[in-house]
Scaffold this active site. Structure first.
Site, PDB file in Angstrom:
ATOM      1  N   HIS A  52       0.832  -1.208   0.000  1.00  0.00           N
ATOM      2  CA  HIS A  52       0.000   0.000   0.000  1.00  0.00           C
ATOM      3  C   HIS A  52       0.870   1.263   0.000  1.00  0.00           C
ATOM      4  CE1 HIS A  52       1.086  -0.946   4.120  1.00  0.00           C
ATOM      5  NE2 HIS A  52       0.999   0.367   4.367  1.00  0.00           N
ATOM      6  N   THR A  78       3.502   5.626  -3.345  1.00  0.00           N
ATOM      7  CA  THR A  78       4.701   5.626  -4.190  1.00  0.00           C
ATOM      8  C   THR A  78       5.731   4.555  -3.829  1.00  0.00           C
ATOM      9  OG1 THR A  78       5.622   7.300  -2.696  1.00  0.00           O
ATOM     10  CG2 THR A  78       4.613   8.106  -4.738  1.00  0.00           C
ATOM     11  N   ARG A  79       6.497   4.143  -4.845  1.00  0.00           N
ATOM     12  CA  ARG A  79       7.654   3.271  -4.676  1.00  0.00           C
ATOM     13  C   ARG A  79       8.730   3.723  -5.659  1.00  0.00           C
ATOM     14  NH1 ARG A  79       4.782   1.735  -1.178  1.00  0.00           N
ATOM     15  NH2 ARG A  79       4.416  -0.363  -0.396  1.00  0.00           N
ATOM     16  N   LYS A 121       9.234  11.914   1.469  1.00  0.00           N
ATOM     17  CA  LYS A 121       9.251  10.603   2.153  1.00  0.00           C
ATOM     18  C   LYS A 121      10.699  10.138   2.302  1.00  0.00           C
ATOM     19  CE  LYS A 121       7.404   6.429   0.297  1.00  0.00           C
ATOM     20  NZ  LYS A 121       6.190   5.703  -0.047  1.00  0.00           N
ATOM     21  N   HIS A 140      15.982   1.564   5.765  1.00  0.00           N
ATOM     22  CA  HIS A 140      15.726   0.303   5.068  1.00  0.00           C
ATOM     23  C   HIS A 140      15.760  -0.923   5.994  1.00  0.00           C
ATOM     24  CE1 HIS A 140      15.399  -2.508   1.847  1.00  0.00           C
ATOM     25  NE2 HIS A 140      16.654  -2.843   1.790  1.00  0.00           N
ATOM     26  N   CYS A 160       4.393   0.196   7.345  1.00  0.00           N
ATOM     27  CA  CYS A 160       4.399  -0.781   6.257  1.00  0.00           C
ATOM     28  C   CYS A 160       5.302  -1.925   6.705  1.00  0.00           C
ATOM     29  CB  CYS A 160       4.965  -0.095   5.019  1.00  0.00           C
ATOM     30  SG  CYS A 160       4.809  -1.032   3.487  1.00  0.00           S
ATOM     31  N   LYS A 204       8.988  -2.859  -7.633  1.00  0.00           N
ATOM     32  CA  LYS A 204       9.390  -2.540  -9.020  1.00  0.00           C
ATOM     33  C   LYS A 204       9.403  -3.776  -9.921  1.00  0.00           C
ATOM     34  CE  LYS A 204      13.410  -1.282  -7.155  1.00  0.00           C
ATOM     35  NZ  LYS A 204      13.260  -2.051  -5.874  1.00  0.00           N
TER      36      LYS A 204
HETATM   37  C1  LIG Z   1       7.919   1.275   3.481  1.00  0.00           C
HETATM   38  C2  LIG Z   1       8.183   0.422   2.263  1.00  0.00           C
HETATM   39  C3  LIG Z   1       8.856   0.972   1.188  1.00  0.00           C
HETATM   40  C4  LIG Z   1       9.161   0.201   0.085  1.00  0.00           C
HETATM   41  N1  LIG Z   1       9.779   0.788  -0.969  1.00  0.00           N
HETATM   42  C5  LIG Z   1       9.985   0.085  -2.099  1.00  0.00           C
HETATM   43  C6  LIG Z   1      10.512   0.726  -3.232  1.00  0.00           C
HETATM   44  O1  LIG Z   1      10.775   1.928  -3.220  1.00  0.00           O
HETATM   45  N2  LIG Z   1      10.675  -0.010  -4.355  1.00  0.00           N
HETATM   46  C7  LIG Z   1      10.374  -1.326  -4.418  1.00  0.00           C
HETATM   47  O2  LIG Z   1      10.558  -1.933  -5.468  1.00  0.00           O
HETATM   48  N3  LIG Z   1       9.843  -1.966  -3.341  1.00  0.00           N
HETATM   49  C8  LIG Z   1       9.650  -1.285  -2.200  1.00  0.00           C
HETATM   50  N4  LIG Z   1       9.085  -1.889  -1.108  1.00  0.00           N
HETATM   51  C9  LIG Z   1       8.832  -3.328  -1.142  1.00  0.00           C
HETATM   52  C10 LIG Z   1       7.535  -3.723  -1.797  1.00  0.00           C
HETATM   53  O3  LIG Z   1       6.524  -2.818  -1.501  1.00  0.00           O
HETATM   54  C11 LIG Z   1       7.209  -5.154  -1.339  1.00  0.00           C
HETATM   55  O4  LIG Z   1       8.307  -5.991  -1.681  1.00  0.00           O
HETATM   56  C12 LIG Z   1       5.948  -5.699  -1.979  1.00  0.00           C
HETATM   57  O5  LIG Z   1       4.878  -4.813  -1.780  1.00  0.00           O
HETATM   58  C13 LIG Z   1       5.605  -7.073  -1.404  1.00  0.00           C
HETATM   59  O6  LIG Z   1       4.376  -7.478  -1.961  1.00  0.00           O
HETATM   60  P1  LIG Z   1       3.664  -8.828  -1.595  1.00  0.00           P
HETATM   61  O7  LIG Z   1       2.569  -8.994  -2.596  1.00  0.00           O
HETATM   62  O8  LIG Z   1       4.675  -9.905  -1.445  1.00  0.00           O
HETATM   63  O9  LIG Z   1       3.087  -8.625  -0.115  1.00  0.00           O
HETATM   64  P2  LIG Z   1       1.751  -7.889   0.397  1.00  0.00           P
HETATM   65  O10 LIG Z   1       1.561  -6.599  -0.279  1.00  0.00           O
HETATM   66  O11 LIG Z   1       1.810  -7.869   1.872  1.00  0.00           O
HETATM   67  O12 LIG Z   1       0.587  -8.841  -0.086  1.00  0.00           O
HETATM   68  C14 LIG Z   1       0.260 -10.030   0.574  1.00  0.00           C
HETATM   69  C15 LIG Z   1      -1.231 -10.100   0.643  1.00  0.00           C
HETATM   70  O13 LIG Z   1      -1.623 -11.386   1.094  1.00  0.00           O
HETATM   71  C16 LIG Z   1      -2.785 -11.233   1.897  1.00  0.00           C
HETATM   72  N5  LIG Z   1      -2.928 -12.418   2.727  1.00  0.00           N
HETATM   73  C17 LIG Z   1      -2.054 -12.856   3.662  1.00  0.00           C
HETATM   74  N6  LIG Z   1      -2.535 -13.967   4.290  1.00  0.00           N
HETATM   75  C18 LIG Z   1      -3.736 -14.234   3.720  1.00  0.00           C
HETATM   76  C19 LIG Z   1      -4.718 -15.242   3.947  1.00  0.00           C
HETATM   77  N7  LIG Z   1      -4.580 -16.167   4.882  1.00  0.00           N
HETATM   78  N8  LIG Z   1      -5.820 -15.210   3.185  1.00  0.00           N
HETATM   79  C20 LIG Z   1      -5.998 -14.268   2.225  1.00  0.00           C
HETATM   80  N9  LIG Z   1      -5.101 -13.272   1.994  1.00  0.00           N
HETATM   81  C21 LIG Z   1      -3.988 -13.263   2.725  1.00  0.00           C
HETATM   82  C22 LIG Z   1      -2.450  -9.982   2.692  1.00  0.00           C
HETATM   83  O14 LIG Z   1      -3.564  -9.400   3.298  1.00  0.00           O
HETATM   84  C23 LIG Z   1      -1.819  -9.102   1.640  1.00  0.00           C
HETATM   85  O15 LIG Z   1      -2.760  -8.293   0.981  1.00  0.00           O
HETATM   86  C24 LIG Z   1       8.769  -1.158   0.033  1.00  0.00           C
HETATM   87  C25 LIG Z   1       8.077  -1.721   1.105  1.00  0.00           C
HETATM   88  C26 LIG Z   1       7.774  -0.948   2.216  1.00  0.00           C
HETATM   89  C27 LIG Z   1       7.039  -1.567   3.362  1.00  0.00           C
HETATM   90  O1  LIG Z   2      13.631  -0.936  -3.597  1.00  0.00           O
HETATM   91  C1  LIG Z   2      13.860   0.263  -3.501  1.00  0.00           C
HETATM   92  O2  LIG Z   2      14.190   0.933  -4.467  1.00  0.00           O
HETATM   93  C2  LIG Z   2      13.762   0.906  -2.138  1.00  0.00           C
HETATM   94  C3  LIG Z   2      14.901   1.831  -1.912  1.00  0.00           C
HETATM   95  C4  LIG Z   2      16.105   1.163  -1.420  1.00  0.00           C
HETATM   96  C5  LIG Z   2      15.819   0.281  -0.297  1.00  0.00           C
HETATM   97  C6  LIG Z   2      14.625  -0.484  -0.442  1.00  0.00           C
HETATM   98  N1  LIG Z   2      13.641  -0.099  -1.174  1.00  0.00           N
END
Ligand SMILES: Cc1cc2nc3c(=O)[nH]c(=O)nc-3n(C[C@H](O)[C@H](O)[C@H](O)COP(=O)(O)OP(=O)(O)OC[C@H]3O[C@@H](n4cnc5c(N)ncnc54)[C@H](O)[C@@H]3O)c2cc1C
Ligand SMILES: O=C(O)[C@@H]1CCCC=N1
Length: 388
Positions: free
Chosen positions: A48, A51-52, A270, A274, A317, A350
């Site tokens: 959520h 931005t990323r 923001k 990390h 997050c 990304k």
């Molecule tokens: C602060 C922050 C900054 C970041 N910045 C960057 C960035 O700049 N660039 C970048 O590339 N990446 C960035 N990332 C990383 C990136 O956002 C994550 O790697 C990515 O969102 C992970 O996605 P996901 O789908 O694995 O997990 P999630 O988004 O957590 O999705 C998992 C989903 O599974 C659901 N779920 C879990 N268990 C169940 C269940 N039992 N039944 C049904 N649903 C379930 C959850 O509710 C959730 O919606 C950042 C992350 C954070 C927290």
């Molecule tokens: O993945 C990204 O670009 C950001 C910035 C560097 C550290 C982790 N997330």
């Protein structure tokens, strides 16, 4: 209560990785169900926020190699959905000139011919005003890096999945998975049968994997997402071409500190640390450790003189970290029709379109488009415990 509905594939978890996987499966004419425990959209996982960062500045070639196609697939989704998801800002990478990591990133960018500009202490502030380059630090700008509009991207990919005939059921928590040639998935509202299952449950991955007898070495940490107010409005604004940035290490910390130009909240930049403190995904608000914020405050004071060194907004997050910070993309070691995408370690957004493509290929038993050896479960073999 929906009972015994049949699908080619059930994807569990509608974050960025599950949503792109479901979309790819639907593109491959698979009858696909995407299950999400919360009502969409939600702010309780990892995907959520507005931005990323999107970038190629990595120290390993295998990430850079995947990014070419990832940029193309992001652009394809922009065209299909008719929305803007990427804004080019450039990425400023700063770090101790002689440190191994900084040198590696610079060399990897050069070797892969990624457009970049090297700045010197003499010309730094002509290009990047309102930032102090620490003595001994080098600085490069990766030109084509930028911002992805995260919430908008999730909405777009989920809508495209539905247009392709895919089914999303949110507010349905998966409670049980029974492996077998046909997998039975039981939720808070129904029971589904599928030829294949993909688990993309982010911080909850191990909770679901427990039903399949597998535990991965994943650690969930809470990130305090801090926004810092500009002293002079506009100084770090995306419209004035202020770039995203990564400070690889500093006197304040050995971990990255990273930031994005002011954009989603006017006048607020923001900047995050990390890593964070261990958290239970269902109890994240009980984790109140602020040591990351203290580190950021010292960095803001030192390097960003145009920002008030007290966060104006703090959101939260979750990261799901693997020991080596590389992702998990693999078939279940015992059940080849269960595929796992996990451990995105705070840098997976990304890659969303590519992760979706790869998880779809694994699920369909196709040869993956990229070498997945860095992402295989067997690298943890000594530590993982398969109870089966
Ligand atoms: C602060 C922050 C900054 C970041 N910045 C960057 C960035 O700049 N660039 C970048 O590339 N990446 C960035 N990332 C990383 C990136 O956002 C994550 O790697 C990515 O969102 C992970 O996605 P996901 O789908 O694995 O997990 P999630 O988004 O957590 O999705 C998992 C989903 O599974 C659901 N779920 C879990 N268990 C169940 C269940 N039992 N039944 C049904 N649903 C379930 C959850 O509710 C959730 O919606 C950042 C992350 C954070 C927290
Ligand atoms: O993945 C990204 O670009 C950001 C910035 C560097 C550290 C982790 N997330």
């Amino acid at each position: 209560m929906s009972t015994n509905q049949e699908f080619d594939c059930v994807v569990i978890g509608a974050g960025v990785q599950g949503s792109f996987t479901a979309y790819q499966l639907a593109k491959h004419k698979q009858k696909t169900l995407l299950l999400e425990q919360f009502i969409l959209p939600h702010t309780r996982g990892s995907s959520h926020g507005q931005t990323r960062i999107i970038r190629k500045a990595y120290d390993e070639d295998f990430y850079v190699n995947m990014m070419d196609e990832s940029y193309e697939l992001w652009a394809q989704l922009e065209r299909e959905a008719g929305v803007k998801l990427y804004r080019q800002t450039g990425l400023l990478v700063m770090g101790p000139e002689k440190s191994h990591y900084y040198e590696q990133v610079k060399n990897t960018l050069q070797r892969n011919k990624v457009p970049m500009v090297t700045l010197t202490s003499d010309n730094f502030n002509q290009h990047i005003p309102h930032v102090k380059l620490t003595e001994g630090n080098g600085a490069v700008v990766e030109v084509t890096a930028g911002v992805l509009y995260a919430d908008r991207a999730l909405k777009a990919v989920q809508a495209q999945f539905q247009k392709l005939g895919g089914v999303i059921r949110d507010n349905e928590m998966v409670m049980d998975i029974k492996p077998g040639p046909i997998v039975t998935v039981s939720t808070s509202a129904g029971v589904y049968r599928a030829k294949r299952v993909v688990i993309t449950a982010g911080p909850w991955a191990n909770r679901l994997l427990a039903h399949t007898g597998l535990q991965l070495p994943l650690e969930v940490v809470k990130i305090n997402v801090c926004y810092w107010k500009e002293k002079v409005p506009g100084s770090y604004d995306v419209r004035r071409r202020f770039p995203c940035f990564i400070l690889t290490e500093s006197q304040e910390s050995k971990e990255h500190i990273y930031g994005l130009p002011s954009n989603e909240y006017p006048g607020l930049v923001k900047i995050c640390y990390h890593t964070g403190s261990k958290a239970d995904p269902d109890q994240r608000d009980q984790q109140t450790d602020r040591s990351d914020i203290n580190i950021l405050q010292r960095c803001v004071k030192h390097c960003f003189p145009g920002l008030i060194p007290e966060p104006a907004v703090v959101e939260s997050c979750l990261y799901t970290l693997t020991p080596d910070r590389h992702f998990v993309l693999d078939c279940h070691p015992t059940y080849s029709n269960i595929v796992i995408g996990a451990g995105f370690s705070g840098h997976g957004f990304k890659f969303g379109p590519i992760m979706g493509k790869l998880l779809c290929e694994l699920s369909l038993g196709e040869v993956p488009s990229y070498d997945l050896s860095p992402f295989r479960i067997r690298r943890f073999q000594a530590k993982s415990k398969s109870a089966l």
